[in-house]
Design a protein around this motif. Structure first.
Motif, short mmCIF file in Angstrom:
data_model
loop_
_atom_site.label_atom_id
_atom_site.label_comp_id
_atom_site.label_asym_id
_atom_site.label_seq_id
_atom_site.Cartn_x
_atom_site.Cartn_y
_atom_site.Cartn_z
N UNK A 162 -12.67 -11.23 -0.55
CA UNK A 162 -11.95 -10.14 0.09
C UNK A 162 -12.19 -8.85 -0.68
N UNK A 163 -12.48 -7.78 0.06
CA UNK A 163 -12.67 -6.47 -0.58
C UNK A 163 -11.33 -5.82 -0.88
N UNK A 164 -11.34 -4.83 -1.80
CA UNK A 164 -10.12 -4.08 -2.07
C UNK A 164 -9.65 -3.42 -0.79
N UNK A 165 -8.40 -3.61 -0.40
CA UNK A 165 -7.89 -3.01 0.83
C UNK A 165 -7.90 -1.48 0.76
N UNK A 166 -8.44 -0.88 1.79
CA UNK A 166 -8.48 0.59 1.87
C UNK A 166 -7.80 1.10 3.13
N UNK A 167 -7.26 0.20 3.94
CA UNK A 167 -6.54 0.58 5.15
C UNK A 167 -5.21 -0.18 5.17
N UNK A 168 -4.29 0.29 6.01
CA UNK A 168 -3.01 -0.39 6.15
C UNK A 168 -3.23 -1.80 6.66
N UNK A 169 -4.12 -1.96 7.61
CA UNK A 169 -4.38 -3.29 8.17
C UNK A 169 -4.90 -4.24 7.10
N UNK A 170 -5.82 -3.74 6.27
CA UNK A 170 -6.38 -4.60 5.22
C UNK A 170 -5.34 -4.93 4.16
N UNK A 171 -4.47 -3.97 3.84
CA UNK A 171 -3.41 -4.24 2.86
C UNK A 171 -2.39 -5.22 3.43
N UNK A 172 -2.09 -5.10 4.72
CA UNK A 172 -1.22 -6.08 5.37
C UNK A 172 -1.80 -7.48 5.27
N UNK A 173 -3.11 -7.58 5.46
CA UNK A 173 -3.77 -8.88 5.38
C UNK A 173 -3.63 -9.47 3.98
N UNK A 174 -3.82 -8.63 2.95
CA UNK A 174 -3.65 -9.10 1.58
C UNK A 174 -2.20 -9.52 1.34
N UNK A 175 -1.26 -8.72 1.78
CA UNK A 175 0.14 -9.03 1.56
C UNK A 175 0.58 -10.32 2.21
#
Length: 203
Positions: free
Chosen positions: A1-14
């Motif tokens: 997984x790449x470092x989240x740079x969008x809200x959607x990607x950060x939601x996925x990490x969370x």
């Protein structure tokens, strides 16, 4: 997984579930980050997830099973957040000392993985608030869980609980009247059962 740079990607990490009770999002809040406009997001999410999973499954879940709900006070810190916390004297060790500790997504100087969370055990802290009572919980964890390090603080007996690939099995106190090592490898009290110290603390 790449470092989240969008809200959607950060939601996925969370939403990544580290153990039955804990998700990655539970560990990402930081007062230092919130007050200084920083994002507390791992540069290497896969390593943070791997280390965090071990912390949760091997330490936090068994502790919660025994004592009831635990509270996360401070857990993952990005290198940027930890560097600022150290520079401003916010009880953050240097980045080098916090690799594989609060900085989950960087291995330590020897290439080992680790993760730390500062927690409070309310069912314990609400019942045991006299000087020295923190030692009861420390010895219970020492006898029951594969922890790497513990560091205790005076407010509600909050403590850093660390998992590490090469555990040192060290307990240190920042409580003023008990400052110093409770135990570490080589001390006479390190081995054996300490049931006399922790008997009766389970809720």
């Amino acid at each position: 997984m790449r470092k989240p740079l969008t809200v959607a990607a950060l939601n996925e990490l969370g939403r990544v579930q580290l153990s039955p009770s804990f998700f990655m999002r539970d560990f990402l809040y930081s007062e230092i980050a919130a007050l200084n406009g920083l994002s507390n997001i791992p540069d290497n999410p896969d390593l943070a997830i791997e280390a965090g999973t071990r912390l949760c499954t091997e330490l936090l879940e068994p502790l919660q099973d025994a004592f009831g709900r635990i509270t996360i006070r401070s857990a993952y810190r990005s290198a940027e957040v930890n560097r600022l916390g150290h520079a401003k004297g916010h009880n953050c060790a240097s980045n080098e000392r916090n690799h594989a500790a609060h900085i989950w997504d960087v291995r330590d100087a020897r290439g080992h993985m680790g993760a730390t969370a500062c927690i409070v055990v309310p069912s314990f802290a609400n019942r045991f608030d006299q000087p020295g009572d923190w030692k009861r919980l420390a010895w219970w964890v020492h006898d029951h869980l594969p922890y790497a390090t513990m560091e205790f603080f005076p407010v509600r007996w909050a403590f850093n609980l660390g998992w590490h690939e090469v555990p040192s099995r060290m307990i240190y106190s920042h409580v003023p009247e008990d400052r110093g090592y409770l135990t570490k490898a080589g001390m006479a009290n390190h081995a054996g059962s300490h049931e006399d110290e922790w008997a009766g603390i389970l809720p």
